[in-house]
Design a protein around this motif. Sequence first.
Motif, PDB file in Angstrom:
ATOM      1  N   VAL A 311      -0.115  -7.541   0.949  1.00  0.00           N
ATOM      2  CA  VAL A 311       0.457  -6.766  -0.155  1.00  0.00           C
ATOM      3  C   VAL A 311      -0.561  -5.723  -0.577  1.00  0.00           C
ATOM      4  CG1 VAL A 311       1.472  -6.852  -2.466  1.00  0.00           C
ATOM      5  CG2 VAL A 311       1.754  -8.783  -0.891  1.00  0.00           C
ATOM      6  N   ASN A 314      -0.518  -0.173  -3.304  1.00  0.00           N
ATOM      7  CA  ASN A 314       0.605   0.734  -3.567  1.00  0.00           C
ATOM      8  C   ASN A 314       1.926   0.174  -3.063  1.00  0.00           C
ATOM      9  OD1 ASN A 314       0.127   0.917  -0.843  1.00  0.00           O
ATOM     10  ND2 ASN A 314       0.013   3.169  -0.750  1.00  0.00           N
ATOM     11  N   ASP A 315       1.995  -1.134  -2.903  1.00  0.00           N
ATOM     12  CA  ASP A 315       3.224  -1.758  -2.419  1.00  0.00           C
ATOM     13  C   ASP A 315       4.389  -1.341  -3.323  1.00  0.00           C
ATOM     14  OD1 ASP A 315       4.268  -4.240  -0.623  1.00  0.00           O
ATOM     15  OD2 ASP A 315       5.211  -4.296  -2.613  1.00  0.00           O
ATOM     16  N   PRO A 316       5.514  -0.895  -2.736  1.00  0.00           N
ATOM     17  CA  PRO A 316       6.628  -0.393  -3.562  1.00  0.00           C
ATOM     18  C   PRO A 316       7.235  -1.463  -4.480  1.00  0.00           C
ATOM     19  CG  PRO A 316       7.258  -0.601  -1.244  1.00  0.00           C
ATOM     20  CD  PRO A 316       5.787  -0.765  -1.302  1.00  0.00           C
ATOM     21  N   THR A 317       7.119  -2.721  -4.089  1.00  0.00           N
ATOM     22  CA  THR A 317       7.700  -3.779  -4.916  1.00  0.00           C
ATOM     23  C   THR A 317       6.695  -4.380  -5.882  1.00  0.00           C
ATOM     24  OG1 THR A 317       9.219  -4.341  -3.117  1.00  0.00           O
ATOM     25  CG2 THR A 317       8.922  -5.980  -4.878  1.00  0.00           C
ATOM     26  N   TRP A 318       5.476  -4.630  -5.396  1.00  0.00           N
ATOM     27  CA  TRP A 318       4.506  -5.378  -6.191  1.00  0.00           C
ATOM     28  C   TRP A 318       3.312  -4.554  -6.638  1.00  0.00           C
ATOM     29  CZ3 TRP A 318       6.781  -9.468  -7.736  1.00  0.00           C
ATOM     30  CH2 TRP A 318       7.684 -10.139  -6.906  1.00  0.00           C
ATOM     31  N   ASP A 320       3.037  -2.386  -9.036  1.00  0.00           N
ATOM     32  CA  ASP A 320       2.883  -2.374 -10.494  1.00  0.00           C
ATOM     33  C   ASP A 320       2.259  -3.681 -10.978  1.00  0.00           C
ATOM     34  OD1 ASP A 320       3.391  -1.232 -13.178  1.00  0.00           O
ATOM     35  OD2 ASP A 320       4.750  -2.946 -13.353  1.00  0.00           O
ATOM     36  N   TRP A 321       2.671  -4.811 -10.384  1.00  0.00           N
ATOM     37  CA  TRP A 321       2.079  -6.099 -10.787  1.00  0.00           C
ATOM     38  C   TRP A 321       0.602  -6.137 -10.438  1.00  0.00           C
ATOM     39  CZ3 TRP A 321      -0.528 -10.232  -8.731  1.00  0.00           C
ATOM     40  CH2 TRP A 321      -0.570 -11.402  -9.514  1.00  0.00           C
ATOM     41  N   TYR A 378       4.901 -12.913  -5.493  1.00  0.00           N
ATOM     42  CA  TYR A 378       5.319 -12.718  -4.109  1.00  0.00           C
ATOM     43  C   TYR A 378       4.928 -13.900  -3.227  1.00  0.00           C
ATOM     44  CZ  TYR A 378       0.474 -11.020  -4.149  1.00  0.00           C
ATOM     45  OH  TYR A 378      -0.874 -10.909  -4.356  1.00  0.00           O
ATOM     46  N   GLU A 393      10.272 -10.909 -17.036  1.00  0.00           N
ATOM     47  CA  GLU A 393       9.756 -10.662 -15.690  1.00  0.00           C
ATOM     48  C   GLU A 393       8.854 -11.819 -15.265  1.00  0.00           C
ATOM     49  OE1 GLU A 393       7.107  -7.388 -13.178  1.00  0.00           O
ATOM     50  OE2 GLU A 393       7.501  -7.113 -15.328  1.00  0.00           O
TER      51      GLU A 393
END
Length: 894
Positions: A311, A314-318, A320-321, A378, A393
């Motif tokens: 991961v 800059n992973d598009p899903t994670w 931000d986390w 994840y 979330e």
Amino acid sequence: MKQIFIKKTMVLFLLCVPTLIMAQSVIKGTIKDASTGEVLPGANVVIKGTTQGTTADFDGNFTIEIMDFPKTLVISSVGYKTVELNITNDNFIQVSLEEGVALDEVILVGNRSKPRTILDSSVPIDNIGVAELVNTGQPTVDKMLTYKVPSFNSTNQTISDATAHFDPADLRGLGPSRTLVLVNGKRKNQSALVYINDTPGKGEVGVDLKSIPAAAIERIEVLRDGASAQYGSDAIAGVINMVLKNNVEFTTVNVKSGITTEGDGFNLGADINSSLSIGENGGYLNLTFGYYQQEETNRAGTPGEDVLFGVAANDPTWGDWLSRNPDLGMTVGQPELKKGDAFFNAGVPFKNGKGKFYTFGGMTYRVGKSFALYRAPYWVGDPFNLLHEPGTEYQGFQPTFETDIRDNNSTVGVEFDLLGLDVDLSGTYGRNAVDYEVNNSLNPALGASSPTSFDVGAYTFSNTLANLDFSKNFGQASIAFGAELKNERFTAEAGEPASYAGSGAQSFPGLQPSNAVEASRDNYGVYGDLEWEPTDKFLIGGAIRYEDFSDFGDNTSWKVSSRYLLGDKKGALRASYSTGFRAPSLHQIYLSNIQTLVSGGTISNQGTFNNVDPVIREGLGVPQLTAETSKNISAGITFKPVSNLSLSVDYYNVKVDDRVLFTGEIGFDGDDNSTNPVEQILLDNSITSLKFFVNAVNTNTSGVDLVANYRNLEMGNGMLSLTLAANFNETTIEGEIDTPDLLAANGYEIFNRKEQSRITSARPKSKVLLGIDYNISEWNFALNNTYFGEVSWQHSNNGLNGVDFGNGPLPLDDAAYDQTFSGKVITDLIIGYNFSDRISGNIAINNLLNVYPDEIDTKGDFVTDLGGRFRYPWEVSQFGFNGTILNAGLTFKF
């Protein structure tokens, strides 16, 4: 966080402010040699039952302040008999000391028949008073010894299940199992825990040194020599004897608190020690009660990405986390802890003065909380909202590993005269128990019905001993002989079914019913000990001990030692040679469990099979565990050129054969075309790798101990003392590792480079202590510098599979992944002030310069720091990574 830090710092400040100042009286006097009339500079003057005292100046004069009369002064000097004086007024006194043995130099350990002084001993021994221990500023006995004895090591562990609550400790780098611990000369029970995580001491069992409060201890004697012939199993590296306080004059109350400069790790403690008189013949009952608590610290890394699970930052899903949790949610540091102690020590002399009844012991109860790897969202999901509120979330979770530890021991005995022999008959019982819970977790196999807290099992270990000892001093000769009966018991209890269903609770699957065990064994031992002094300078001694164990057989150990005093008793030459043994612990024979492992994003379960399991004995052909044996040689010199200066240098060599080891991971060989017998065992038990205990390694440890003390140097209006102590050691593995035939035939390595480095380089090969102590008026200043030498971590295969940093794969002989962490100096400053002879305070700054270990360099193998989760080394250990700690305390006597 800043408000909390300010409030807790105010607690430290308030502890430093006295609430009561009393008027004082002054006693002055001179101390002289009774036979020559010459003054005795450096003689000790202590108020009986306290640690308050002073030393005579170069003219033999002393001054000591007291609160009231009467007072008893204890006056001593090395080579002279101790004198006790009852003082009822402030008149000038003159004291004459006769030649003899000073009370504060007497040692009990290392000789079964006659107490000796450090100078008279034929083997190296440290005698550490409680004031020296407290002056380290450390919170527990194991940490105090780390900063007082160069060859002793113990540091906080992290992310290591129950090991984080015990902290493996060892002497001379020989592992926790090979140091015998005594209390008042009687064997202390081991802990219930086997250290099975990737820490120093992995696969071994030690004594829970956190279970003995410093407030109950008068002094600690550390015998740095093999002593199996005198004390039995476990004494290969040496013996630690904790002598409890007895008939003290004052009730003493200590309060203390501390916090790191990062604002975490807040600690708070208090203890009380007092004595009661029993009868009219000097009987006593000493009582100690204490409480201590500490909060966790966190020094996690902040990678901002998770390479183990692929991961990216800059992973598009994670992504931000990860930006909100660059530390991946981790808590890496010391665990939470709360501890309570109650100890006693009592003695009642017989009316005829020819013996006494005695009893001592205590109980420690503590609870702790450490942390497992954070389960990022994840990694492990929470589809049934067990660990987060619906509609919010999901942030993942960090399981906690929580322990409930009870340690208790007690001894009852009687000393008497029989046919001219001194007889000691005693019985001892000791027990250590630890219950485990995993909280803030879940078991995915149970779905919506999964609990979030799990009882994952428990361990206990106990021993029961009966000892009968005879001794007699004939003047030039001393003899001792006796016998010991011992029963040991080890149990493992299964956790609740929900903890081990399916793949089990996240972070630690519970012990299964198949892991439950109740095992015991008996052994008896007989020994003889003889010392002979044909002249007033020459001493020769010998000891022999035979032991028989119900589970593996017998052993005979022996020892010879000698000492020759140099001219005018200015020092001594000494040497010893001994054989020794260590019986495999019941834990190592019968332990089995399942552990969760994380490696390169792969989650797997690893099984530990015990030594009596048919899978191990018949399936893999692993032999029955038997005793380790050792050969120990030491030789040294002590020298005291002037009354204030003492020096000692000792060389030692310890060879241990058939050392019990906990194997590395034994898994699938990567060949998908066939299934070998080992892989079939893994498939049959639904695990990806296995481990077991086996006698398989011979080691050779050589080292040098150096101790130099220069005390009572007049500097201005005060007195200066200097201490230099050092240990230099090296352990090597000799010959080939004894791999069972079936495993060897299928190409398995049972003890790879990483596991070998835990024996040879996980602890510092050098450690140097330089202490400076200055007393002036009511002030005491101590500056301690401790150099922890380098440690090395070795990769399991050293990157021999080939690794490419952009210039092609590294040559096979390069250290692709290994890392050496450089030596560092830890500086501690302790400032003490006596407001009166009843009230004193101190401030301690531990790790004054905020020194940390070298950071981990993955060199391309991100499993070594678990993808950046660990910033500092955790599989090898020097001094931990809490940084600067501020401590303060007050002591009241009444």
